[in-house]
Design a protein around this motif. Structure first.
Motif, PDB file in Angstrom:
ATOM      1  N   LEU A  86       0.845  -1.189   0.000  1.00  0.00           N
ATOM      2  CA  LEU A  86       0.000   0.000   0.000  1.00  0.00           C
ATOM      3  C   LEU A  86       0.884   1.244   0.000  1.00  0.00           C
ATOM      4  O   LEU A  86       2.075   1.176   0.296  1.00  0.00           O
ATOM      5  N   VAL A  87       0.265   2.387  -0.333  1.00  0.00           N
ATOM      6  CA  VAL A  87       1.018   3.640  -0.383  1.00  0.00           C
ATOM      7  C   VAL A  87       0.201   4.757   0.233  1.00  0.00           C
ATOM      8  O   VAL A  87      -1.035   4.800   0.093  1.00  0.00           O
ATOM      9  N   HIS A  88       0.901   5.654   0.923  1.00  0.00           N
ATOM     10  CA  HIS A  88       0.290   6.868   1.441  1.00  0.00           C
ATOM     11  C   HIS A  88       0.838   8.053   0.654  1.00  0.00           C
ATOM     12  O   HIS A  88       2.051   8.293   0.657  1.00  0.00           O
ATOM     13  N   ALA A  89      -0.041   8.783  -0.021  1.00  0.00           N
ATOM     14  CA  ALA A  89       0.349  10.015  -0.696  1.00  0.00           C
ATOM     15  C   ALA A  89       0.167  11.142   0.309  1.00  0.00           C
ATOM     16  O   ALA A  89      -0.946  11.635   0.514  1.00  0.00           O
ATOM     17  N   GLU A 148      -3.153   7.686  -8.738  1.00  0.00           N
ATOM     18  CA  GLU A 148      -3.430   7.138 -10.070  1.00  0.00           C
ATOM     19  C   GLU A 148      -2.417   6.057 -10.438  1.00  0.00           C
ATOM     20  O   GLU A 148      -2.784   5.011 -10.991  1.00  0.00           O
ATOM     21  N   ASP A 149      -1.143   6.312 -10.143  1.00  0.00           N
ATOM     22  CA  ASP A 149      -0.111   5.313 -10.423  1.00  0.00           C
ATOM     23  C   ASP A 149      -0.372   4.029  -9.635  1.00  0.00           C
ATOM     24  O   ASP A 149      -0.243   2.916 -10.166  1.00  0.00           O
ATOM     25  N   ALA A 150      -0.734   4.198  -8.362  1.00  0.00           N
ATOM     26  CA  ALA A 150      -0.991   3.033  -7.516  1.00  0.00           C
ATOM     27  C   ALA A 150      -2.199   2.251  -8.021  1.00  0.00           C
ATOM     28  O   ALA A 150      -2.184   1.019  -8.078  1.00  0.00           O
ATOM     29  N   LEU A 183      -3.141  -0.492  -3.015  1.00  0.00           N
ATOM     30  CA  LEU A 183      -3.989   0.326  -2.166  1.00  0.00           C
ATOM     31  C   LEU A 183      -3.346   1.691  -1.937  1.00  0.00           C
ATOM     32  O   LEU A 183      -2.145   1.788  -1.699  1.00  0.00           O
ATOM     33  N   ALA A 184      -4.154   2.738  -2.003  1.00  0.00           N
ATOM     34  CA  ALA A 184      -3.614   4.096  -1.856  1.00  0.00           C
ATOM     35  C   ALA A 184      -4.495   4.932  -0.943  1.00  0.00           C
ATOM     36  O   ALA A 184      -5.728   4.897  -1.036  1.00  0.00           O
ATOM     37  N   ASN A 185      -3.836   5.684  -0.065  1.00  0.00           N
ATOM     38  CA  ASN A 185      -4.507   6.654   0.782  1.00  0.00           C
ATOM     39  C   ASN A 185      -3.979   8.035   0.428  1.00  0.00           C
ATOM     40  O   ASN A 185      -2.765   8.234   0.354  1.00  0.00           O
ATOM     41  N   VAL A 186      -4.881   8.990   0.206  1.00  0.00           N
ATOM     42  CA  VAL A 186      -4.487  10.337  -0.194  1.00  0.00           C
ATOM     43  C   VAL A 186      -4.809  11.293   0.945  1.00  0.00           C
ATOM     44  O   VAL A 186      -5.979  11.514   1.281  1.00  0.00           O
TER      45      VAL A 186
END
Length: 218
Positions: free
Chosen positions: A79-82, A95-97, A103-106
Motif C-alpha cells: 500500500l502507499v500513502h500520498a 493514479e499510479d498506484a 492500495l492508496a490513501n491520499v
C-alpha cells in the motif's frame, strides 16, 4: 439517500512493504501506525520535516529515500500513502498506484484514494473503528469518546482471558461439540464484573486447564 460506501476491513501489514510519499507530520502519523502494525515502512521525500521520522530513519527502523517521488517507487509495495503538501502530486501517486492494483490513501483528498482511515479506539485486543462517511472528524471523535466511557480498560484483561481460554480449548479438546459447549460457557462467565470490582487475578495456564477439565460435561 446514497452514500459512498467503504468495506470495513482490518489489514494485516506485518512484514509487508508500505510506502509513504512525504516527510511531514501526516507522514509521521502514518509511519507510526504502520510500524506499530509490524509493517516494513519506506519513506520517499527530499526532506524529513518530522524529528520523529528523522530519528526513526537514523536508527534504521524505517527506510528513507531522500529524493522526489518516482513511479518505480511503487514496485513491490502493498500500500502507499500520498502524504505530500502537493495535492496534484498526491493525485498522481494515487493514479499510479491504482493502475498497479496497489492500495492508496491520499492525505489531501480521502475520496481520491482506495482506502481511508477511520477514527479508532483500542482496548488491548479490542479495536473499534468509527467512520461518518465524510460528515466530519469532530463527530467521529465525539463518538469515540463515548465509546471510551462504555468500553473501559477492563476490556483488556477480559479479552486477554477470552483469547487464552479459546486458544487452549482448541488445543486441548478434540470434539467440536465439546469445544462449542465450553466456549458458550466461557462467554457466559461474568469476568467483567469481577475485573471492575478489582478482585480479578489473571488466570494461569494450570487454572485454565482445570476449568476446561471441570466444565466438559453438559
Amino acid at each position: 439517500m446514497a452514500y459512498d460506501e467503504y468495506v470495513p476491513v482490518l489489514l494485516n501489514c506485518r512484514g509487508r512493504s508500505c510506502l509513504i510519499i512525504g516527510g511531514g507530520k501526516v507522514a509521521e502519523r502514518k509511519a507510526l501506525t504502520l510500524l506499530n502494525a509490524g509493517a516494513s515502512v519506506h519513506i520517499v521525500s527530499p526532506v524529513l520535516r518530522s524529528e520523529a521520522l528523522q530519528r526513526l530513519a537514523k536508527s534504521k527502523v524505517l527506510q528513507w529515500t531522500d529524493r522526489k517521488y518516482r513511479p518505480s517507487d511503487l514496485d513491490g509495495a502493498f500500500l502507499v500513502h500520498a502524504a505530500t503538501d502537493d495535492s496534484q502530486l498526491n493525485m498522481k501517486i494515487a493514479e499510479d498506484a491504482d493502475s498497479l492494483g496497489i492500495l492508496a490513501n491520499v492525505a489531501s483528498n480521502g475520496e481520491a484514494g482506495t482506502f481511508i482511515y477511520p477514527t479508532v479506539m483500542r482496548r488491548g485486543r479490542l479495536t473499534l473503528a468509527i467512520s461518518t462517511s465524510g460528515a466530519g472528524p469532530k463527530v467521529s471523535h465525539d463518538i469515540r469518546e463515548r465509546l471510551e466511557e462504555q468500553f473501559g480498560p477492563e476490556y483488556e484483561d477480559y479479552l486477554d482471558l477470552l483469547y487464552r481460554m479459546r486458544s487452549m480449548i482448541r488445543e486441548e479438546v478434540e470434539s467440536a461439540e465439546v469445544r462449542r459447549r465450553l466456549l458458550d460457557k466461557v462467554y457466559r462467565m461474568d469476568v467483567l464484573s469481577e475485573i471492575r470490582r478489582g478482585g480479578y487475578v489473571p488466570w494461569n495456564s494450570d487454572k485454565i486447564k482445570l476449568w476446561i477439565e471441570n466444565n466438559q460435561e453438559e
